[in-house]
Scaffold this motif. Sequence first.
Motif, PDB file in Angstrom:
ATOM      1  N   ASN A   1       0.854  -1.183   0.000  1.00 18.74           N
ATOM      2  CA  ASN A   1       0.000   0.000   0.000  1.00 18.74           C
ATOM      3  C   ASN A   1       0.891   1.233   0.000  1.00 18.74           C
ATOM      4  O   ASN A   1       1.927   1.259   0.659  1.00 18.74           O
ATOM      5  N   ILE A   2       0.457   2.252  -0.728  1.00 19.62           N
ATOM      6  CA  ILE A   2       1.253   3.472  -0.869  1.00 19.62           C
ATOM      7  C   ILE A   2       0.483   4.669  -0.337  1.00 19.62           C
ATOM      8  O   ILE A   2      -0.674   4.876  -0.681  1.00 19.62           O
ATOM      9  N   THR A   3       1.144   5.436   0.497  1.00 21.97           N
ATOM     10  CA  THR A   3       0.669   6.752   0.876  1.00 21.97           C
ATOM     11  C   THR A   3       1.582   7.727   0.153  1.00 21.97           C
ATOM     12  O   THR A   3       2.801   7.602   0.239  1.00 21.97           O
ATOM     13  N   PHE A   4       1.014   8.646  -0.621  1.00 21.42           N
ATOM     14  CA  PHE A   4       1.908   9.583  -1.299  1.00 21.42           C
ATOM     15  C   PHE A   4       1.694  10.988  -0.781  1.00 21.42           C
ATOM     16  O   PHE A   4       0.596  11.390  -0.427  1.00 21.42           O
ATOM     17  N   ILE A   5       2.814  11.679  -0.679  1.00 23.17           N
ATOM     18  CA  ILE A   5       2.842  13.051  -0.183  1.00 23.17           C
ATOM     19  C   ILE A   5       3.379  13.921  -1.314  1.00 23.17           C
ATOM     20  O   ILE A   5       4.504  13.714  -1.780  1.00 23.17           O
ATOM     21  N   LYS A   6       2.557  14.854  -1.785  1.00 18.59           N
ATOM     22  CA  LYS A   6       3.005  15.761  -2.838  1.00 18.59           C
ATOM     23  C   LYS A   6       3.996  16.743  -2.239  1.00 18.59           C
ATOM     24  O   LYS A   6       3.774  17.279  -1.162  1.00 18.59           O
ATOM     25  N   ASN A   7       5.084  16.950  -2.922  1.00 19.69           N
ATOM     26  CA  ASN A   7       6.115  17.875  -2.456  1.00 19.69           C
ATOM     27  C   ASN A   7       5.715  19.289  -2.865  1.00 19.69           C
ATOM     28  O   ASN A   7       6.122  19.793  -3.901  1.00 19.69           O
ATOM     29  N   ASP A   8       4.910  19.925  -2.038  1.00 20.97           N
ATOM     30  CA  ASP A   8       4.427  21.274  -2.316  1.00 20.97           C
ATOM     31  C   ASP A   8       5.450  22.340  -1.972  1.00 20.97           C
ATOM     32  O   ASP A   8       5.210  23.514  -2.216  1.00 20.97           O
ATOM     33  N   GLU A   9       6.555  21.945  -1.388  1.00 19.24           N
ATOM     34  CA  GLU A   9       7.536  22.917  -0.898  1.00 19.24           C
ATOM     35  C   GLU A   9       8.810  22.946  -1.739  1.00 19.24           C
ATOM     36  O   GLU A   9       9.867  23.302  -1.258  1.00 19.24           O
ATOM     37  N   LEU A  10       8.682  22.607  -3.009  1.00 16.91           N
ATOM     38  CA  LEU A  10       9.856  22.529  -3.881  1.00 16.91           C
ATOM     39  C   LEU A  10      10.692  23.805  -3.890  1.00 16.91           C
ATOM     40  O   LEU A  10      11.900  23.746  -4.036  1.00 16.91           O
ATOM     41  N   PHE A  11      10.058  24.937  -3.743  1.00 18.06           N
ATOM     42  CA  PHE A  11      10.791  26.189  -3.893  1.00 18.06           C
ATOM     43  C   PHE A  11      10.954  26.947  -2.581  1.00 18.06           C
ATOM     44  O   PHE A  11      11.295  28.117  -2.566  1.00 18.06           O
ATOM     45  N   GLU A  12      10.720  26.274  -1.479  1.00 11.55           N
ATOM     46  CA  GLU A  12      10.887  26.906  -0.171  1.00 11.55           C
ATOM     47  C   GLU A  12      12.166  26.407   0.483  1.00 11.55           C
ATOM     48  O   GLU A  12      12.629  25.302   0.215  1.00 11.55           O
ATOM     49  N   ASP A  13      12.721  27.203   1.372  1.00 11.03           N
ATOM     50  CA  ASP A  13      13.993  26.861   2.015  1.00 11.03           C
ATOM     51  C   ASP A  13      13.897  25.641   2.927  1.00 11.03           C
ATOM     52  O   ASP A  13      14.873  24.954   3.145  1.00 11.03           O
ATOM     53  N   SER A  14      12.736  25.379   3.467  1.00 13.31           N
ATOM     54  CA  SER A  14      12.603  24.311   4.464  1.00 13.31           C
ATOM     55  C   SER A  14      12.247  22.961   3.851  1.00 13.31           C
ATOM     56  O   SER A  14      11.967  22.020   4.560  1.00 13.31           O
ATOM     57  N   TYR A  15      12.258  22.852   2.519  1.00 10.88           N
ATOM     58  CA  TYR A  15      11.749  21.651   1.863  1.00 10.88           C
ATOM     59  C   TYR A  15      12.438  20.365   2.296  1.00 10.88           C
ATOM     60  O   TYR A  15      11.788  19.375   2.576  1.00 10.88           O
ATOM     61  N   SER A  16      13.744  20.348   2.384  1.00  6.85           N
ATOM     62  CA  SER A  16      14.418  19.086   2.705  1.00  6.85           C
ATOM     63  C   SER A  16      14.143  18.657   4.139  1.00  6.85           C
ATOM     64  O   SER A  16      13.985  17.478   4.419  1.00  6.85           O
ATOM     65  N   LYS A  17      14.054  19.608   5.050  1.00  6.66           N
ATOM     66  CA  LYS A  17      13.740  19.275   6.436  1.00  6.66           C
ATOM     67  C   LYS A  17      12.318  18.744   6.537  1.00  6.66           C
ATOM     68  O   LYS A  17      12.059  17.770   7.227  1.00  6.66           O
ATOM     69  N   SER A  18      11.386  19.347   5.831  1.00  9.01           N
ATOM     70  CA  SER A  18       9.985  18.916   5.854  1.00  9.01           C
ATOM     71  C   SER A  18       9.847  17.495   5.317  1.00  9.01           C
ATOM     72  O   SER A  18       9.141  16.670   5.898  1.00  9.01           O
ATOM     73  N   LEU A  19      10.508  17.187   4.210  1.00 10.72           N
ATOM     74  CA  LEU A  19      10.460  15.834   3.645  1.00 10.72           C
ATOM     75  C   LEU A  19      11.073  14.819   4.612  1.00 10.72           C
ATOM     76  O   LEU A  19      10.534  13.736   4.815  1.00 10.72           O
ATOM     77  N   ALA A  20      12.190  15.184   5.201  1.00  8.92           N
ATOM     78  CA  ALA A  20      12.831  14.285   6.169  1.00  8.92           C
ATOM     79  C   ALA A  20      11.926  14.066   7.377  1.00  8.92           C
ATOM     80  O   ALA A  20      11.808  12.940   7.874  1.00  8.92           O
ATOM     81  N   ASP A  21      11.268  15.124   7.829  1.00 11.57           N
ATOM     82  CA  ASP A  21      10.340  14.996   8.958  1.00 11.57           C
ATOM     83  C   ASP A  21       9.172  14.064   8.617  1.00 11.57           C
ATOM     84  O   ASP A  21       8.719  13.293   9.467  1.00 11.57           O
ATOM     85  N   ASP A  22       8.693  14.124   7.370  1.00 12.87           N
ATOM     86  CA  ASP A  22       7.618  13.211   6.943  1.00 12.87           C
ATOM     87  C   ASP A  22       8.081  11.757   7.009  1.00 12.87           C
ATOM     88  O   ASP A  22       7.332  10.873   7.422  1.00 12.87           O
ATOM     89  N   ILE A  23       9.313  11.506   6.615  1.00 11.31           N
ATOM     90  CA  ILE A  23       9.860  10.140   6.659  1.00 11.31           C
ATOM     91  C   ILE A  23       9.875   9.634   8.100  1.00 11.31           C
ATOM     92  O   ILE A  23       9.497   8.491   8.368  1.00 11.31           O
ATOM     93  N   LEU A  24      10.267  10.499   9.019  1.00  8.53           N
ATOM     94  CA  LEU A  24      10.286  10.112  10.436  1.00  8.53           C
ATOM     95  C   LEU A  24       8.872   9.942  10.978  1.00  8.53           C
ATOM     96  O   LEU A  24       8.607   9.019  11.750  1.00  8.53           O
ATOM     97  N   LYS A  25       7.954  10.804  10.560  1.00  2.00           N
ATOM     98  CA  LYS A  25       6.561  10.738  11.029  1.00  2.00           C
ATOM     99  C   LYS A  25       5.922   9.387  10.668  1.00  2.00           C
ATOM    100  O   LYS A  25       5.159   8.835  11.450  1.00  2.00           O
ATOM    101  N   TYR A  26       6.259   8.871   9.493  1.00  2.00           N
ATOM    102  CA  TYR A  26       5.706   7.588   9.041  1.00  2.00           C
ATOM    103  C   TYR A  26       6.551   6.398   9.500  1.00  2.00           C
ATOM    104  O   TYR A  26       6.321   5.278   9.074  1.00  2.00           O
ATOM    105  N   ASP A  27       7.536   6.650  10.339  1.00  2.00           N
ATOM    106  CA  ASP A  27       8.366   5.594  10.923  1.00  2.00           C
ATOM    107  C   ASP A  27       9.006   4.699   9.864  1.00  2.00           C
ATOM    108  O   ASP A  27       8.995   3.472   9.958  1.00  2.00           O
TER     109      ASP A  27
END
Length: 104
Positions: free
Chosen positions: A35-61
């Motif tokens: 099963n796939i949960t997908f998260i659209k990367n809406d923050e491509l052009f913001e400074d915090s994008y990589s931290k936000s994506l990494a935080d999502d990875i941790l949130k989903y364990d």
Amino acid sequence: MNIAVAADGENLSSKVSRKFEKCLYLLIVDMNNLNITFIKNDELFEDSYSKSLADDILKYDCEALITGDIEKTAFDILADAGVTRFFGADYSVEKALEEMKKDH
């Protein structure tokens, strides 16, 4: 077990992104049933994008991330949390998951 994949689309036939921070989607794949949960990367052009994506990875364990290149900020967040990184750029998500299982 959840695996995160930085991808250019939202399904298993999508390509793994060449650069983590520029992925269009972050796929969270439940390896027990694919099963796939997908998260659209809406923050491509913001400074915090990589931290936000990494935080999502941790949130989903997630135990691992399949991606292409990854910048230091996100790398450090994931490394500190014990998330394994696998290089899978240009593979389909499905093929990258198969290769990861062989190596893991």
